[in-house]
Motif scaffolding. Structure first.
Motif, mmCIF file in Angstrom:
data_model
loop_
_atom_site.group_PDB
_atom_site.id
_atom_site.type_symbol
_atom_site.label_atom_id
_atom_site.label_comp_id
_atom_site.label_asym_id
_atom_site.label_seq_id
_atom_site.Cartn_x
_atom_site.Cartn_y
_atom_site.Cartn_z
ATOM 1 N N HIS A 123 0.732 5.231 0.809
ATOM 2 C CA HIS A 123 -0.067 6.222 1.590
ATOM 3 C C HIS A 123 0.941 7.592 1.487
ATOM 4 C CE1 HIS A 123 -2.904 8.543 3.748
ATOM 5 N NE2 HIS A 123 -1.985 8.915 4.531
ATOM 6 N N PRO A 173 -2.121 -0.134 -4.143
ATOM 7 C CA PRO A 173 -3.324 0.713 -4.211
ATOM 8 C C PRO A 173 -2.673 1.881 -3.166
ATOM 9 C CG PRO A 173 -3.757 -1.431 -3.239
ATOM 10 C CD PRO A 173 -2.306 -1.559 -3.660
ATOM 11 N N SER A 220 -3.572 5.685 -1.399
ATOM 12 C CA SER A 220 -4.361 6.554 -0.344
ATOM 13 C C SER A 220 -3.564 8.103 -0.272
ATOM 14 C CB SER A 220 -4.955 6.016 0.735
ATOM 15 O OG SER A 220 -3.700 5.671 1.730
ATOM 16 N N TRP A 254 0.917 -1.246 -0.080
ATOM 17 C CA TRP A 254 -0.023 0.000 -0.113
ATOM 18 C C TRP A 254 1.150 1.379 0.012
ATOM 19 C CZ3 TRP A 254 -5.463 -0.761 0.467
ATOM 20 C CH2 TRP A 254 -6.106 0.624 0.496
#
Length: 98
Positions: A61, A83, A85, A59
């Motif tokens: 971020h 992913p 964010s 991930w």
């Protein structure tokens, strides 16, 4: 990326699932702003493909600090299907440009 005789910044996120809140504690360190150029240099140093840089990443971020570097890393994460964010609580200027 290493900057001799400096400290790195760190952000700790404290989240409450039951309250649906979070608090970020940030200590800026003394190393300065990470740049897109430094990201490119780190990719090149890892064999040019960034595989070492993204090994075991599940991930990505960003808290919207180090804007150009974060954007370059997010682009690479997206290319790899990782992913992404982004915390955009605070307007950080040029990151909001189309």
């Amino acid at each position: 990326v290493a900057a001799p005789n400096s400290t790195t910044s760190i952000t700790t996120v404290i989240a409450s699932e039951s309250e649906h809140t979070r608090a970020c504690l940030h200590a800026p360190g003394s190393c300065g702003e990470l740049t897109a150029r430094e990201v490119e240099e780190a990719v090149a140093a890892s064999g040019g493909d960034g595989d070492d840089l993204f090994r075991d990443v599940i991930w990505f971020h960003s808290d919207s600090r180090h804007g150009e570097a974060a954007l370059r890393l997010a682009e690479e994460a997206r290319r790899r299907g990782v992913p992404i964010s982004v915390d955009v609580e605070k307007d950080r200027g040029d990151l909001m440009e189309p």
